[in-house]
Motif scaffolding. Structure first.
Motif, mmCIF file in Angstrom:
data_model
loop_
_atom_site.group_PDB
_atom_site.id
_atom_site.type_symbol
_atom_site.label_atom_id
_atom_site.label_comp_id
_atom_site.label_asym_id
_atom_site.label_seq_id
_atom_site.Cartn_x
_atom_site.Cartn_y
_atom_site.Cartn_z
ATOM 1 N N TRP A 1 0.839 -1.269 -0.072
ATOM 2 C CA TRP A 1 -0.069 -0.007 0.004
ATOM 3 C C TRP A 1 0.770 1.168 0.064
ATOM 4 C CZ3 TRP A 1 -4.507 -0.423 -1.561
ATOM 5 C CH2 TRP A 1 -5.385 -1.599 -1.455
ATOM 6 N N GLY A 2 1.723 1.323 0.578
ATOM 7 C CA GLY A 2 2.947 2.366 0.632
ATOM 8 C C GLY A 2 3.585 2.496 -0.567
ATOM 9 N N LEU A 3 3.900 1.358 -1.276
ATOM 10 C CA LEU A 3 4.469 1.484 -2.613
ATOM 11 C C LEU A 3 3.343 2.019 -3.803
ATOM 12 C CD1 LEU A 3 7.063 0.642 -4.323
ATOM 13 C CD2 LEU A 3 5.943 -1.461 -4.710
ATOM 14 N N LEU A 4 2.245 1.709 -3.533
ATOM 15 C CA LEU A 4 1.103 2.121 -4.346
ATOM 16 C C LEU A 4 0.840 3.797 -4.166
ATOM 17 C CD1 LEU A 4 -1.175 1.580 -6.346
ATOM 18 C CD2 LEU A 4 -2.624 1.166 -4.305
ATOM 19 N N TYR A 5 0.918 3.879 -2.841
ATOM 20 C CA TYR A 5 0.698 5.488 -2.574
ATOM 21 C C TYR A 5 1.807 6.252 -3.261
ATOM 22 C CZ TYR A 5 0.241 9.827 -0.093
ATOM 23 O OH TYR A 5 0.055 11.059 0.277
ATOM 24 N N GLY A 6 2.956 6.066 -2.918
ATOM 25 C CA GLY A 6 4.202 6.655 -3.522
ATOM 26 C C GLY A 6 4.228 6.716 -4.992
ATOM 27 N N ARG B 1 1.760 6.192 -7.224
ATOM 28 C CA ARG B 1 0.679 7.027 -7.743
ATOM 29 C C ARG B 1 0.947 8.431 -7.655
ATOM 30 N NH1 ARG B 1 -4.473 5.329 -8.687
ATOM 31 N NH2 ARG B 1 -5.160 7.483 -8.257
ATOM 32 N N PHE B 2 1.426 8.956 -6.763
ATOM 33 C CA PHE B 2 2.012 10.333 -6.609
ATOM 34 C C PHE B 2 2.950 10.494 -7.776
ATOM 35 C CE2 PHE B 2 4.959 13.516 -4.987
ATOM 36 C CZ PHE B 2 3.962 14.822 -4.834
ATOM 37 N N ILE B 3 3.862 9.447 -8.092
ATOM 38 C CA ILE B 3 5.019 9.809 -8.956
ATOM 39 C C ILE B 3 4.540 9.951 -10.291
ATOM 40 C CG2 ILE B 3 7.120 8.932 -9.881
ATOM 41 C CD1 ILE B 3 7.745 8.090 -7.074
ATOM 42 N N LEU B 4 3.724 8.486 -10.579
ATOM 43 C CA LEU B 4 3.197 8.375 -12.064
ATOM 44 C C LEU B 4 2.010 9.336 -12.433
ATOM 45 C CD1 LEU B 4 3.342 4.676 -11.939
ATOM 46 C CD2 LEU B 4 5.228 5.936 -12.768
ATOM 47 N N MET B 5 1.305 9.565 -11.513
ATOM 48 C CA MET B 5 -0.068 10.511 -12.062
ATOM 49 C C MET B 5 0.257 11.913 -12.221
ATOM 50 S SD MET B 5 -2.269 8.228 -12.687
ATOM 51 C CE MET B 5 -2.951 6.706 -12.345
ATOM 52 N N SER B 6 1.551 12.296 -11.523
ATOM 53 C CA SER B 6 1.927 13.737 -11.860
ATOM 54 C C SER B 6 2.332 14.174 -13.448
ATOM 55 C CB SER B 6 2.956 13.970 -11.031
ATOM 56 O OG SER B 6 4.346 13.063 -11.176
ATOM 57 N N GLY B 7 2.798 13.208 -13.978
ATOM 58 C CA GLY B 7 3.006 13.163 -15.197
ATOM 59 C C GLY B 7 1.863 12.897 -16.334
ATOM 60 N N LYS B 8 2.387 12.603 -17.558
ATOM 61 C CA LYS B 8 1.445 11.956 -18.489
ATOM 62 C C LYS B 8 1.141 10.680 -18.316
ATOM 63 C CE LYS B 8 0.472 11.548 -23.326
ATOM 64 N NZ LYS B 8 1.038 11.712 -24.833
ATOM 65 N N THR B 9 -0.084 10.239 -17.984
ATOM 66 C CA THR B 9 -0.681 8.764 -17.739
ATOM 67 C C THR B 9 -0.601 7.841 -19.080
ATOM 68 O OG1 THR B 9 -2.845 9.168 -17.534
ATOM 69 C CG2 THR B 9 -1.575 9.062 -15.516
ATOM 70 N N ASN B 10 -0.438 6.560 -19.191
ATOM 71 C CA ASN B 10 -0.501 5.901 -20.345
ATOM 72 C C ASN B 10 -1.130 4.370 -19.832
ATOM 73 O OD1 ASN B 10 1.651 4.548 -19.411
ATOM 74 N ND2 ASN B 10 3.054 5.719 -20.662
ATOM 75 N N LEU C 1 -0.597 -3.777 -9.041
ATOM 76 C CA LEU C 1 -0.113 -3.373 -7.538
ATOM 77 C C LEU C 1 -1.275 -3.382 -6.546
ATOM 78 C CD1 LEU C 1 2.281 -2.751 -5.501
ATOM 79 C CD2 LEU C 1 2.129 -0.370 -6.647
ATOM 80 N N THR C 2 -2.620 -2.902 -6.933
ATOM 81 C CA THR C 2 -3.409 -2.566 -6.237
ATOM 82 C C THR C 2 -4.175 -3.882 -6.020
ATOM 83 O OG1 THR C 2 -4.231 -0.394 -7.021
ATOM 84 C CG2 THR C 2 -5.865 -1.444 -5.859
ATOM 85 N N LEU C 3 -4.382 -4.727 -6.836
ATOM 86 C CA LEU C 3 -4.925 -6.137 -6.327
ATOM 87 C C LEU C 3 -4.063 -6.977 -5.481
ATOM 88 C CD1 LEU C 3 -6.211 -6.906 -10.188
ATOM 89 C CD2 LEU C 3 -7.572 -6.721 -8.218
ATOM 90 N N THR C 4 -2.683 -6.879 -5.641
ATOM 91 C CA THR C 4 -1.858 -7.350 -4.789
ATOM 92 C C THR C 4 -1.817 -7.223 -3.451
ATOM 93 O OG1 THR C 4 -0.070 -7.884 -6.591
ATOM 94 C CG2 THR C 4 0.608 -8.399 -4.517
ATOM 95 N N ALA C 5 -2.003 -5.724 -3.303
ATOM 96 C CA ALA C 5 -2.051 -5.077 -1.844
ATOM 97 C C ALA C 5 -3.404 -5.612 -1.318
ATOM 98 C CB ALA C 5 -1.945 -3.719 -1.968
ATOM 99 N N THR C 6 -4.337 -5.471 -2.134
ATOM 100 C CA THR C 6 -5.896 -5.746 -1.719
ATOM 101 C C THR C 6 -5.590 -7.423 -1.056
ATOM 102 O OG1 THR C 6 -6.832 -4.367 -3.129
ATOM 103 C CG2 THR C 6 -8.067 -6.118 -2.154
ATOM 104 N N TYR D 1 7.586 -5.627 -8.177
ATOM 105 C CA TYR D 1 6.912 -4.130 -8.300
ATOM 106 C C TYR D 1 7.911 -3.189 -7.968
ATOM 107 C CZ TYR D 1 2.249 -6.337 -8.369
ATOM 108 O OH TYR D 1 1.077 -7.232 -8.762
ATOM 109 N N VAL D 2 8.783 -3.429 -7.289
ATOM 110 C CA VAL D 2 9.828 -2.285 -6.860
ATOM 111 C C VAL D 2 10.840 -2.109 -8.251
ATOM 112 C CG1 VAL D 2 11.998 -1.804 -5.610
ATOM 113 C CG2 VAL D 2 9.965 -2.648 -4.426
ATOM 114 N N ALA D 3 10.850 -3.030 -8.930
ATOM 115 C CA ALA D 3 11.784 -3.299 -10.124
ATOM 116 C C ALA D 3 11.123 -2.308 -11.209
ATOM 117 C CB ALA D 3 12.170 -4.624 -10.721
ATOM 118 N N VAL D 4 9.899 -2.425 -11.372
ATOM 119 C CA VAL D 4 8.727 -1.695 -12.250
ATOM 120 C C VAL D 4 8.965 -0.273 -11.990
ATOM 121 C CG1 VAL D 4 6.663 -1.437 -13.337
ATOM 122 C CG2 VAL D 4 7.585 -3.382 -12.816
ATOM 123 N N LEU D 5 8.849 -0.037 -10.520
ATOM 124 C CA LEU D 5 8.776 1.504 -10.202
ATOM 125 C C LEU D 5 10.106 1.968 -10.552
ATOM 126 C CD1 LEU D 5 7.355 3.724 -8.776
ATOM 127 C CD2 LEU D 5 8.168 2.831 -6.738
#
Length: 473
Positions: free
Chosen positions: A17-22, A24-33, A43-48, A204-208
């Motif tokens: 959840w911490g990885l998801l929060y951080g 999202r802040f990084i990825l959504m600040s720019g152009k999403t694809n 990531l959300t499904l794994t945390a859930t 997930y850390v590798a993808v981030l």
């Protein structure tokens, strides 16, 4: 420890959840694809799923079905993420995924109630292993993976495949047929399970890290482009400065050339009068009346030269023009007096039609210069033509709130190729001259809110039309 598994799941869930929060802040600040959205979904499904695993033993074991369904969904969406790095994923894929997950949930719930734990683990392991193989295949589609983070991801997925198989084998050896559920799993298989889940977090850390690596490269490129733009802007400033300097030099040159051009007439007339005066003096036949007439003419030419210099100076410095209300007819008469000898010598007739009371607010010397330039152009055009009955027509009429003056001749006119550049600086069709006359005329007329244009005369020849605002008493 009774709740060791639950605590481990909760800790892993909090990390995700911490990885998801951080992220999202990084990825959504720019152009999403699409790739970013798919990864965030996985990531959300794994945390859930980890959260549900932590709560299932204390709330309801049915949550295990939901947890495993989310876990399988995370594998699928992670695989879609890997595929999206090279190919755009169709939108209808989501419907197929949801249908497959619904079927899995029903099957898993059936096995939870009536089947064995090892069967449920086998189902999840087989689907997971297939998804991991798919993910590797999609990553290998990327020709020469340039990202160090994606190369690390390949290794983590390969380890996940090995741990998936190892866990199932360990569970079988540990007596998986008698294990009731996840929370009573043997030590060896449970240890492999935690290693597997830990490696999945590293994936997930590798993808981030890949996104951050890509963002860093983009920032470097943007910084490079920004530096190039800054250099271009500096170059633009240098060019503008150079053009302004060149323009200033050109204006100075144009002023000098204009003065020389416009002074030719009074200086030429003065020179003729001086030559005539010298000839009379040498012959001793100069009488007082003739001498006074020549001196008066010389004085008049001198005044006209001074007026031209003053007029041109005011034009190019954009200073006070010393305007006053004058009758256009009076200005035309003054100019005709100047050119009358030349008209007579070249056998050119003047047809004059001027309305009474045409009042304009101008510097009279400047407008006289405009009329003189137009008349001189007409005289030169007729002198170089084979026309027998040479004629210049001057019309001045009211046109609404404006005064319209036209000067036309029955000469050869202006050639078609030259019409578009007729009023440009240093543009001329004459054998002699510097192409300043018409440009200067336009410059003067536009200063007073008027305009000048060329037309082909009805009977052949050239016709120049000037419009100036009308003044009122």
């Amino acid at each position: 420890m009774k709740y060791a598994n639950e605590i481990f799941f909760l800790v892993f869930a909090l990390i995700l959840w911490g990885l998801l929060y951080g992220s999202r802040f990084i990825l959504m600040s720019g152009k999403t694809n699409q790739s970013k959205k798919l990864w965030l979904t996985a990531l959300t499904l794994t945390a859930t799923s980890f959260t549900l695993f932590a709560l299932a033993s204390t709330i309801s074991l049915f949550l295990l079905t939901l947890a495993n369904t989310c876990f399988i969904a995370s594998f699928i969406y992670f695989g879609l993420f890997c595929r999206s790095l090279s190919i755009l994923i169709p939108k209808n894929v989501n419907m197929l995924v949801l249908a497959g997950l619904l079927f899995f949930a029903v099957l898993f719930e059936y096995l939870r109630q009536r089947g064995l734990f090892i069967q449920r683990v086998g189902l999840v392991s087989i689907i997971g292993a297939l998804c991991f193989v798919w993910e590797l295949k999609e990553l290998m589609r990327l020709k020469g993976i340039g990202s160090t983070q994606l190369r690390f991801l390949v290794y983590t997925i390969a380890i996940e495949i090995a741990l998936t198989v190892a866990r199932f084998v360990a569970l079988y050896i540990d007596g998986g047929f008698s294990t009731p559920n996840l929370y009573q799993e043997g030590v060896v298989s449970a240890s492999i399970r935690w290693a597997w889940l830990g490696i999945s977090i590293l994936s997930y850390v590798a993808v981030l890290g890949y996104w951050l690596e890509k963002l860093s490269i983009e920032n470097i490129q943007v910084a490079g482009e920004h530096e190039k733009i800054t250099e271009l802007l500096k170059e633009k400033e240098r060019l503008i400065y150079g053009l302004m300097k060149a323009n200033k030099t050109a204006a100075t040159g144009a002023l000098s050339a204009s003065i020389a051009h416009e002074l030719n007439q009074p200086l030429g007339a003065s020179n003729l009068n001086i030559q005539f005066l010298k000839m009379k003096l040498e012959k001793g036949v100069l009488n007082p009346e003739l001498g006074k007439e020549i001196l008066d003419s010389l004085e008049q030419d001198n005044k006209r030269a001074a007026t031209i210099v003053k007029s041109l100076r005011s034009i190019f410095t954009e200073g006070e023009s010393n305007t006053q209300k004058v009758l256009l007819g009076d200005l035309i008469e003054k100019v005709l007096d100047i050119v009358k000898p030349e008209l007579k010598s070249k056998n050119i007739q003047i047809q004059l039609q001027v309305d009474n009371g045409l009042l304009i607010q101008v510097n009279s010397a400047e407008i006289e210069q405009v009329i003189l330039n137009l008349l001189n152009n007409a005289i030169q055009a007729l002198a170089n033509s084979g026309t027998l009955q040479r004629r210049i027509v001057i019309d001045a009429i009211r046109d609404g709130k404006s005064v319209q003056l036209s000067v036309s001749d029955n000469g050869p006119g202006v050639i078609a190729d030259f019409k578009s550049q007729l009023f440009e600086l240093l543009s001329t069709t004459k054998q002699t001259g510097m192409g300043l006359g018409l440009w200067l005329c336009k410059h003067i007329v536009t200063r007073y809110g008027g305009f000048i244009q060329y037309e082909d005369a009805v009977a052949g020849g050239a016709r120049f039309v000037i419009k100036l605002p009308q003044a009122y008493q």
